[in-house]
Design an enzyme around this catalytic site. Structure first.
Site, PDB file in Angstrom:
ATOM      1  N   ASP A  13      -6.268  -6.301  -6.418  1.00  0.00           N
ATOM      2  CA  ASP A  13      -5.805  -5.467  -7.125  1.00  0.00           C
ATOM      3  C   ASP A  13      -5.751  -6.016  -8.800  1.00  0.00           C
ATOM      4  O   ASP A  13      -6.146  -4.675  -9.713  1.00  0.00           O
ATOM      5  CB  ASP A  13      -4.092  -5.054  -6.514  1.00  0.00           C
ATOM      6  CG  ASP A  13      -4.547  -3.852  -5.211  1.00  0.00           C
ATOM      7  OD1 ASP A  13      -5.581  -3.883  -4.856  1.00  0.00           O
ATOM      8  OD2 ASP A  13      -3.517  -3.783  -4.546  1.00  0.00           O
ATOM      9  N   HIS A  37     -51.537  20.594  -9.542  1.00  0.00           N
ATOM     10  CA  HIS A  37     -51.467  19.088  -9.670  1.00  0.00           C
ATOM     11  C   HIS A  37     -52.332  17.899  -9.341  1.00  0.00           C
ATOM     12  O   HIS A  37     -53.123  17.327  -9.920  1.00  0.00           O
ATOM     13  CB  HIS A  37     -50.126  18.382  -8.003  1.00  0.00           C
ATOM     14  CG  HIS A  37     -49.131  18.353  -8.385  1.00  0.00           C
ATOM     15  ND1 HIS A  37     -48.724  19.861  -9.262  1.00  0.00           N
ATOM     16  CD2 HIS A  37     -47.975  17.451  -8.511  1.00  0.00           C
ATOM     17  CE1 HIS A  37     -47.028  20.033  -8.740  1.00  0.00           C
ATOM     18  NE2 HIS A  37     -46.922  18.602  -8.696  1.00  0.00           N
ATOM     19  N   GLU A  55     -10.116   1.494   3.004  1.00  0.00           N
ATOM     20  CA  GLU A  55     -10.716   1.194   1.104  1.00  0.00           C
ATOM     21  C   GLU A  55     -10.446  -0.397   1.150  1.00  0.00           C
ATOM     22  O   GLU A  55     -11.375  -1.156   0.322  1.00  0.00           O
ATOM     23  CB  GLU A  55      -9.854   1.904   1.077  1.00  0.00           C
ATOM     24  CG  GLU A  55     -10.195   2.057  -1.429  1.00  0.00           C
ATOM     25  CD  GLU A  55      -9.068   2.543  -1.768  1.00  0.00           C
ATOM     26  OE1 GLU A  55      -7.306   2.835  -1.258  1.00  0.00           O
ATOM     27  OE2 GLU A  55      -8.477   2.169  -2.981  1.00  0.00           O
ATOM     28  N   HIS A  56      -9.191  -0.625   2.202  1.00  0.00           N
ATOM     29  CA  HIS A  56      -9.101  -2.130   1.509  1.00  0.00           C
ATOM     30  C   HIS A  56      -8.866  -2.948   3.256  1.00  0.00           C
ATOM     31  O   HIS A  56      -8.198  -1.984   4.516  1.00  0.00           O
ATOM     32  CB  HIS A  56      -7.383  -2.526   1.009  1.00  0.00           C
ATOM     33  CG  HIS A  56      -7.265  -2.001  -0.456  1.00  0.00           C
ATOM     34  ND1 HIS A  56      -6.846  -0.436  -0.731  1.00  0.00           N
ATOM     35  CD2 HIS A  56      -8.150  -2.730  -1.406  1.00  0.00           C
ATOM     36  CE1 HIS A  56      -7.018  -0.815  -1.802  1.00  0.00           C
ATOM     37  NE2 HIS A  56      -7.514  -1.446  -2.647  1.00  0.00           N
ATOM     38  N   HIS A  65       2.419   3.031  -3.354  1.00  0.00           N
ATOM     39  CA  HIS A  65       1.905   3.954  -4.197  1.00  0.00           C
ATOM     40  C   HIS A  65       1.673   4.855  -4.109  1.00  0.00           C
ATOM     41  O   HIS A  65       2.459   5.853  -5.322  1.00  0.00           O
ATOM     42  CB  HIS A  65       0.480   3.773  -3.850  1.00  0.00           C
ATOM     43  CG  HIS A  65      -0.521   2.129  -4.254  1.00  0.00           C
ATOM     44  ND1 HIS A  65      -0.183   2.605  -5.402  1.00  0.00           N
ATOM     45  CD2 HIS A  65      -0.993   1.121  -3.574  1.00  0.00           C
ATOM     46  CE1 HIS A  65      -0.967   1.149  -6.285  1.00  0.00           C
ATOM     47  NE2 HIS A  65      -1.351   0.495  -5.071  1.00  0.00           N
ATOM     48  N   GLN A  78       1.067  -1.244   0.171  1.00  0.00           N
ATOM     49  CA  GLN A  78      -0.245  -0.077  -0.503  1.00  0.00           C
ATOM     50  C   GLN A  78       0.971   1.680   0.144  1.00  0.00           C
ATOM     51  O   GLN A  78       0.437   2.106  -0.396  1.00  0.00           O
ATOM     52  CB  GLN A  78      -0.787   0.285   1.244  1.00  0.00           C
ATOM     53  CG  GLN A  78      -2.249   0.829   0.724  1.00  0.00           C
ATOM     54  CD  GLN A  78      -3.096   0.277   0.146  1.00  0.00           C
ATOM     55  OE1 GLN A  78      -2.832   1.028  -0.660  1.00  0.00           O
ATOM     56  NE2 GLN A  78      -3.102  -0.938  -0.008  1.00  0.00           N
TER      57      GLN A  78
END
Lengths: 430, 430
Positions: A361, A420, A327-328, A262, A259
């Site tokens: 991934d 209406h 996220e993960h 990145h 991770q």
């Protein structure tokens, strides 16, 4: 030792809170993006030419934006057979996963003749942003183009910044073509998002813009949201691993580094019930960093946004994970399926010791475009749904209108909406 | 005659384009909203007190924000039995529709032991904005709270501006309670959206904010989007009616006015193959406006954003409708189901002469919160999905990791991500 180990609950919460809010775009960046979008809207292609010169150091004319057919063909010669095979395997698995549970049009017929339903249709045109920069990302291509294709989008357009020599990486071009996408423009940054939202003489406007990018790309997506649909506002990536004593330190360390490598803003967090594992992982991280090809960048991420918390129980770990909404999420524990029910918020959940996040991934099947920065509290992975929309269907019969009409009139009058009520009354007249 | 009738294709396109872009928030308004949100984030309840004094002319202390239990009880005495029955009928029908096709958690087991799936969970907390202003909108309450409830959201909070005497309209309070929502705060405008996004001492932050509002509310939703989920960015309402010679002029006119009476920026468009109907509708609109209780407002909308286009064919009408992508589309033609396949973009489609849009606004069943301003090209009605999110599920077996691991390593290397590859390699070691 760079990877901090924390044992106090209060300190852990404070640190997790800090890491969760590490995404900080500034007002100045937003202003800059507003100006770029305005320029693209007003000056079209010429603005793209200018910004490409300024930001990508490439001199392209509008006729050069589109990647040529010969470059597309050549790309297949420029990737190894192993890579082509891996891209095809990933394509197959991701396609199969995304074909599951695609929302389908339905109608139901009531006894009184009323027909209700939802009709799903694909957007006409989708635009996919693929980042350039530090590396080539064929996986991003697959994860964005495949759901668009499965949804049935007729025209999928890709934009990606030109590389150092003006070219797009062959692996990206091959991945695109495997998805049936040939319309690829060498434009990046906020200006590319503007082109997809407003259209230029060369680049078509689209209905939905997806794909990750830097803070400028994300701010541009936020600003054009509403004029076009977007997948999400992606922040820097993050993993949170819950591990017990059965986890292996070297595997956990590699997952944390996977991770961290990145982006200097990526976050890598371990929550473990085992203080021996905590120390062992911290040591492993230091060791694996020693000869890491992206050592500087990865160290930065680990130093700022790496964290190990020794927790009292897996239940406490689950609670902290839910507050962080990662996220993960890896459940590197002996009984991951038993822990799963305690998890409420996570973009993707990887269960057990044989499921490194990297598998997801690339080619497990589910999408790797996931909510970050706590957005898993309320949003989901990019999916086929991103490229579909539903129209509600209502068809009343005379009988059903007669049965329901009076209640509509009562509600319309309560809301002070005369016409209406009138629109129903006129139809109830004999 | 106020309602313009256009017969030339080019003029029609230009007019439809103009009407489609009538939503124009300004940079100044966005700045103002940014300031309001910043104040709420920094000063919490005190900012709410100040803005409520400034914008709603009400002097409320934080302890007054929450609508009291006695006000909730009293509301049931303040609505007529007919209105209560209509609210309950609407509640029942809307609930039944939203219970259809709710996304369900699934997992699949591959022969090699890989488990993949999607796990759906509801958001923890949802915040619903209900406008005050010109009228009370119990239907808005139902259309927002019911999908949240069907999704299984545990805490649904409502915010709505205090009325002229500081109270919330009893019909709104009754509708909320019918949905099981008792936590209602008398705060409106951009400041209410800020309170739901950031939380204050009195008002909880939530995960998703839904509901319509004026331009300030919409701008606030756009600015907090990403920190919280939102339903959509609602612009002014619009109807597009496709009619042939079988339509009745007085019914079509009432349907156009039912849209126009919402808001001076509402749009009401008729596309018809029948020039006699076109003239008759224009006359009917003028007539029905004469004694309209909201004549001034409705005339304004008709004058600016009302339009009749005489088209050559229903196919041409469908094409123009797709370009406009209306929020509401009525197919007031002899064979509406035959025309339906030509429609690609519309929020909700009302088929046949017995289906006035008002039926869908209140109680047909589908949600009345729909994409406006062309957003039907890429988005859908508010729904149960707005309050759900999915976590991807991946659980690899040793066998599946061995089968897929090498391809992951190849892809990771192609993307220059060393630890991604390493995280798999370490697990493939004997």
């Amino acid at each position: 030792m760079m990877l901090r180990v924390v044992t106090q609950g209060a300190e852990a919460r404070a640190e997790l809170g800090r890491i969760g809010q590490r995404l900080a775009d500034t007002q100045a960046q937003a202003e800059q993006v507003r100006e770029i979008l305005a320029q693209v809207q007003q000056r079209g292609d010429q603005a793209l030419v200018d910004y490409t010169r300024q930001f990508d150091q490439q001199e392209l004319s509008p006729a050069d934006f589109l990647v040529s057919g010969s470059a597309l063909d050549a790309a297949y010669q420029q990737v190894s057979p192993e890579l082509l095979a891996a891209i095809r395997l990933a394509h197959k698995r991701i396609t199969e996963f995304h074909q599951q549970r695609v929302p389908q049009t339905w109608v139901q017929f009531a006894p009184d003749g009323m027909v209700l339903g939802k009709r799903y249709t694909a957007v006409d045109k989708a635009g996919v942003y693929v980042p350039g920069g530090r590396a080539a990302y064929p996986s991003t291509v697959l994860m964005n183009c495949i759901p668009a294709r499965v949804a049935g989008v007729e025209r999928v357009v890709m934009v990606t910044p030109p590389g150092a020599e003006g070219a797009v990486h062959p692996a990206v071009l091959v991945a695109a073509q495997e998805c049936g996408v040939q319309e690829i423009y060498r434009i990046g940054g906020a200006q590319a998002i503007g082109a997809l939202a407003f259209g230029t003489a060369t680049i078509p406007w689209v209905d939905v813009v997806t794909g990750p990018g830097n803070v400028y790309v994300t701010l541009a997506k936020k600003q054009v949201y509403g004029r076009v649909g977007i997948d999400s506002l992606a922040g820097p990536s993050e993993v949170l691993i819950i591990a017990d004593g059965t986890a292996k330190a070297n595997q956990v360390a590699a997952d944390l580094l996977a991770q961290a490598e990145h982006d200097p803003s990526a976050a890598a967090i371990l929550l473990t019930t085992d203080s021996t594992l905590a120390q062992a992982v911290a040591q492993e991280v230091a060791m694996q960093l020693e000869h890491h090809p992206r050592r500087l960048l990865t160290e930065k991420s680990i130093a700022h946004y790496g964290l190990v918390v020794v927790v009292e129980s897996l239940a406490q770990a689950a609670e902290l994970a839910n507050e962080f909404a990662p996220e993960h999420l890896e459940l590197a524990v002996a009984a991951p399926w038993d822990l799963l029910p305690q998890i409420r918020h996570a973009g993707a959940i990887f269960l057990g010791h044989h499921t490194p996040e990297a598998l997801g991934d690339y080619l497990a099947g589910p999408n790797h475009t996931l909510p970050t920065s706590g957005a898993a509290r309320f949003s989901s992975a990019l999916g086929v749904e991103t490229f579909l929309k539903a129209s509600s269907i209502v068809a009343a019969s005379p009988a059903s209108l007669h049965q329901l009409g009076e209640a509509v009139v009562v509600l319309a009058q309560a809301e002070g909406l005369h016409s209406h009520a009138e629109s129903v009354r006129l139809r109830l007249e004999p």
